[in-house]
Design a protein around this motif. Sequence first.
Motif: not given
Length: 229
Positions: A130, A184-186, A189-190
């Motif tokens: 992703w 797109k929180t993940e 964070s990345w």
Amino acid sequence: MHKIILSACLVLSALTLAKSQSNSVQTPVIYLIYLKNGGPFDKECGLSMNKPVKQEDADEILRRLNEFQKLWDTEGPVYLKTALNEIRLPFPYKEMQATLTACDFTAMSSPLIIPMKNFLSSAEKPRPLWAFPEILFHEIMHTYTRSVYEVSAMRQKYASEPAVVLNHLHVMALEKMVLLKMNKTEIYSWLDNRYRNGIPEYKRAWEIVNDIEGYETFIKELKTQQSRK
């Protein structure tokens, strides 16, 4: 009566769709390119960096080229539409080619080059797939934001910063805006961790965008550029 109501609903639906399409900014079509054995770029890049491209890496990219293209075609246009529809500034090209590379190289916006080593099975810790559309989106946004360079008050304010910092201010603002709008929180964070703990110039640009000025400041500036067109 039912036929009249149905006809009216169909007309309203068609008008709504037409209005939506007319309000949508055209996004560029992105074609991913990788030549057999990496072509001349991978060969020369590997030699110049004294890190020859491994044949198995080149073979894997070529074998998975359609997979990466499908991944971009599924996720990438949503990134682009979210950004362009918010800013309303037309993209300068209708289509672009992104060259993939197995060389241990950095991503570039011009020419558009995307290193793939971290996405391959040979990577010590393969990067999640992703992340690929987001990284490609980042590089494409460099092309999108160049028109604001000479008129940006924020670039003038931070003129003493290195060029790498300045060139990432509006790009990172767009990244944050898009990831928040898409929830797109993940990935956000990345990205936040990657920028805060990676290349010093990226860290500084991210701090300016997030902690000092706020990303909205740079988005507003891009919208102002649109009004000049």
